[in-house]
Design a protein around this motif. Structure first.
Motif, PDB file in Angstrom:
ATOM      1  N   ARG A  60       0.792  -0.890   0.005  1.00  0.00           N
ATOM      2  CA  ARG A  60       0.244  -0.260  -0.431  1.00  0.00           C
ATOM      3  C   ARG A  60       0.547   0.947  -0.333  1.00  0.00           C
ATOM      4  O   ARG A  60       2.084   1.397   0.363  1.00  0.00           O
ATOM      5  N   LYS A  61       0.103   2.228  -0.604  1.00  0.00           N
ATOM      6  CA  LYS A  61       1.103   3.635  -0.463  1.00  0.00           C
ATOM      7  C   LYS A  61       0.079   4.596   0.064  1.00  0.00           C
ATOM      8  O   LYS A  61      -1.022   4.777   0.144  1.00  0.00           O
ATOM      9  N   ILE A  62       0.939   5.441   1.245  1.00  0.00           N
ATOM     10  CA  ILE A  62       0.391   6.199   1.657  1.00  0.00           C
ATOM     11  C   ILE A  62       1.074   7.520   1.325  1.00  0.00           C
ATOM     12  O   ILE A  62       2.236   7.912   1.640  1.00  0.00           O
ATOM     13  N   ALA A  63       0.104   8.755   0.855  1.00  0.00           N
ATOM     14  CA  ALA A  63       0.629   9.720  -0.157  1.00  0.00           C
ATOM     15  C   ALA A  63       0.284  11.049   1.070  1.00  0.00           C
ATOM     16  O   ALA A  63      -1.314  11.157   1.193  1.00  0.00           O
ATOM     17  N   LEU A  64       0.550  12.200   1.331  1.00  0.00           N
ATOM     18  CA  LEU A  64       0.645  13.118   2.101  1.00  0.00           C
ATOM     19  C   LEU A  64       0.246  13.991   1.121  1.00  0.00           C
ATOM     20  O   LEU A  64       0.643  14.645  -0.597  1.00  0.00           O
ATOM     21  N   VAL A  65      -1.116  14.072   1.146  1.00  0.00           N
ATOM     22  CA  VAL A  65      -1.506  15.488   0.360  1.00  0.00           C
ATOM     23  C   VAL A  65      -1.942  16.582   0.900  1.00  0.00           C
ATOM     24  O   VAL A  65      -2.486  16.883   2.045  1.00  0.00           O
ATOM     25  N   ASN A  66      -1.538  17.777   0.571  1.00  0.00           N
ATOM     26  CA  ASN A  66      -1.388  19.067   0.920  1.00  0.00           C
ATOM     27  C   ASN A  66      -1.886  19.326   2.630  1.00  0.00           C
ATOM     28  O   ASN A  66      -2.511  19.371   3.443  1.00  0.00           O
ATOM     29  N   PRO A  67      -0.425  18.973   3.017  1.00  0.00           N
ATOM     30  CA  PRO A  67       0.030  19.159   4.169  1.00  0.00           C
ATOM     31  C   PRO A  67      -0.674  19.775   5.290  1.00  0.00           C
ATOM     32  O   PRO A  67      -0.748  21.280   4.587  1.00  0.00           O
ATOM     33  N   VAL A  68      -1.474  19.481   6.419  1.00  0.00           N
ATOM     34  CA  VAL A  68      -1.068  20.379   7.631  1.00  0.00           C
ATOM     35  C   VAL A  68      -1.132  20.490   8.760  1.00  0.00           C
ATOM     36  O   VAL A  68      -0.014  19.140   9.187  1.00  0.00           O
TER      37      VAL A  68
END
Length: 654
Positions: A283-291
């Motif tokens: 599985r891939k865990i991608a950061l999207v628009n980090p907050v």
């Protein structure tokens, strides 16, 4: 195990049946998977941790071979250290001994750091080949201190930062530990078995296995038993960035689900990759628009499958368990004689609860097979152990083990009726500093052939048998056990059909002309049970399939009910919190202080691993006289008959 090579390809140690090292090359248009070592049978046995040296050599913790191996860039496989015999011995690489090494990392000086799981130690293989112990002692425990004055319990994951600090997923202690360059061991977080977020000792883990450290000091950890991916900041704050409970689901943060996550790695762009072991996925865990707050409801974590998997049924990823078990065709019993029928006191999908608790706490996940306390529990399939800690509840009533696709519960694992170890090659005593036995270890990679003794029955006098991973448990009755006969149809209790208001649960009691008067949205409840050949006559079991049909007064199907609605079928188990969707209040078994009674809510849908609420909307039928017909079946196809299968009703408009 997972690691990235110098070209940002993902290297995978497939430690299950494959015993191979794989490479995943990620292109712009496709993802390619190839085997780079282990194609020859017997080359590896349950490989686990992976690390890649600066020169491109791949280091592998060859767990069940008790060795550390090297795959050179030309494909040749060499042994770096370990004699192959399980044990503990420092010294020259060829004569050194390990006991189930699992975690692997390389420090800035090029030394290999090893989590020697069943020796409870962290070891170092120096660049000259000498093996030494960095931290840990011969007894398991949790104690900070300098070097060998510290204690660990089944450490499985290691990672090293740029300064030479070693971070350990201390699996048996549910903790994350740190070894400073001067050898001082401290506990960073955890120590409690939970998956609570927090700082330091306030946080909890449940069998952390994989660990990776970033260049700026953040740790990411796979929590195997809870199915969560955790983050630890340099300040020691623990947050859950992905996952919520075992299962399978893609999506943002807490909505995602993993099943037994183990290896974890991070690529050059800061994207995480996880070996979602029991889902057969990478599985891939991608950061999207980090907050700032990744644990918020608007978490910036997106979970996607990279590769792997077998099939998808009703939104739950599952291995092809049914086909696999039918190919095996042994379908033996876990008691002697394995090819003869035994009494079954409990079946899949029944209402259960914790002792002293309510009977509707969860659904029974397998079948119970009656035996005598002290009787040997036997392996029903040839399987090997995958998890580094596959057994639980030592000495408790729920003691058990998961061996491949099968779990054996209410069994003294690895011990006879006098509590002595049965087979020292398969089972290892876990002894504390006082010399007290505090557990039994079953090493990752241990094999059980059909008929091997798993343990002995405890005081509950039965072995509970589960098939399948926790997110996709399958009804063992579907794989016909040897000589099992079922010629007895289910029964519906006299006056066992009830109609209640869907919103309040209040039963309809008014009668007109001998019919129950109903209106609005309603639930239908049927008190039904099954019996089976070979059981005592008073033994009541749950049914396999149940539904209903609305008939006109002359027993013709009402419009929209040309076929029965078989809403409940126990082929695959839904989540544990679905018991109240299957059973109405008043259900339960005698073990929980109530008479054995199964009151099914047949208007709800529970089948194929799915559970959801449902109603009969009487407004869709013309007012008038009807009959509710209950269809209750066992797996053999026997169906309940007689007057108790019907309830005469009158639908009135509201």
């Amino acid at each position: 195990g997972l690691a990235f090579d110098g070209r940002d390809n993902l290297i995978v140690a497939e430690g299950g049946a494959g015993n191979r090292i794989r490479r995943i090359t990620r292109g712009k248009t496709e993802t390619k998977v190839e085997t780079i070592a282990g194609a020859e049978p017997g080359q590896f046995d349950t490989p686990s941790g992976i690390a890649v040296a600066k020169n491109g050599d791949i280091l592998v913790a060859d767990t069940a071979n008790n060795r550390i191996r090297k795959i050179r860039r030309d494909g040749r496989v060499d042994t770096v250290a370990g004699s192959g015999e399980p044990g503990f011995k420092d010294g020259p690489a060829a004569t050194a001994q390990f006991d189930g090494p699992i975690g692997l990392a390389i420090d800035p000086a090029g030394n290999i750091i090893v989590a020697d799981a069943y020796n409870d130690r962290i070891r170092r293989i120096s660049t000259d080949g000498t093996v030494s112990t960095i931290a840990g002692e011969e007894t398991p425990g949790i104690k900070d201190g300098l070097g060998e004055a510290s204690l660990f319990d089944t450490p499985c994951g290691v990672a090293v930062d740029l300064h030479g600090s070693i971070f350990i997923a201390d699996t048996g202690n549910n903790a994350i530990r740190r070894i400073a360059p001067d050898g001082a061991v401290t506990t960073l977080a955890g120590g409690l078995r939970s998956h609570e977020d927090g700082t330091g000792a306030e946080a909890g883990f449940y069998h952390p296995v994989g660990i990776v450290v970033t260049h700026d000091g953040f740790l990411f950890v796979t929590d195997e038993a809870s199915g969560c991916i955790r983050r630890i900041t340099p300040e020691g704050e623990v947050t859950t960035i992905a996952g919520s409970r075992p299962g399978f689901e893609n999506g943002p943060g807490g909505r995602a689900r993993f099943n037994g996550p183990s290896g974890i790695a991070i690529d050059g762009k800061g994207t995480l990759y996880v070996a979602d072991t029991r889902n057969c996925l990478i599985r891939k865990i991608a950061l999207v628009n980090p907050v700032e707050s990744p644990s918020s409801n608007e978490t910036p974590i997106l979970i996607q499958p990279l590769t792997g998997g077998e099939s998808q049924v009703d939104g739950a990823l599952i291995p092809k368990l049914d086909d696999y078990l039918r190919e095996v065709k042994s379908n033996l019993w876990p008691l002697y004689p394995q090819d003869k029928a035994h009494e079954i006191p409990g079946v899949f999908g029944e209402a259960r609860g914790a002792f002293g608790g309510i009977a509707l706490d969860h659904l029974h996940s397998g079948i119970d097979i009656r035996g005598a306390m002290g009787e040997s529990a036997l392996s029903v399939l040839s399987e090997k152990i995958s998890s580094p800690i596959p057994n639980w509840d030592f000495g408790g009533s729920g003691e058990g083990i998961q061996a491949g696709l099968v779990s054996y519960i209410h069994v003294r694992i690895g011990r006879d009726k006098t509590n002595r170890i049965i087979d020292e090659k398969k089972f290892k005593e876990k002894i504390d500093e006082s010399g007290t036995i505090i557990g039994v270890r079953v090493r990752r990679g241990t094999r059980f052939d059909v008929g091997d003794v798993v343990g002995t029955l405890n005081s509950l006098n039965h072995v509970h048998l589960n098939y399948g991973p926790w997110n996709a448990q399958t009804n063992p009755i579907m794989f016909p056990l040897a000589e099992l006969r079922d010629t007895i149809p289910p029964s519906i209790e006299p006056n066992g059909i009830e109609v209640v208001a869907a919103d309040s649960g209040a039963p309809f009691k008014e009668k007109r002309g001998g019919r129950i008067v109903i209106s609005g949205d309603v639930d239908i409840i049927a008190a039904t049970y099954d019996r089976i050949d070979g059981n005592i006559r008073s033994r009541k079991l749950g049914v396999y399939r149940i539904g209903y049909q609305i008939l006109t007064e002359n027993r013709a199907p009402a419009p929209g009910f040309e076929q029965p609605l078989m809403n409940i079928e126990f082929s695959r188990l839904p989540s544990n919190d679905s018991a109240s969707l299957v059973y109405a209040v008043g259900s339960g078994v005698s073990a929980y202080g109530t008479p054995t009674r199964f009151r099914y809510i047949v208007t709800n849908r529970v089948r194929g691993g799915e559970a959801r609420d449902g109603v009969l909307r009487t407004s869709l039928l013309r007012p008038g006289d009807y009959r509710i017909k209950i269809i209750a079946e066992d797996y053999a196809g026997n169906r309940a008959t007689g007057a108790s299968t019907e309830l005469r009703i009158r639908i009135v408009s509201t």
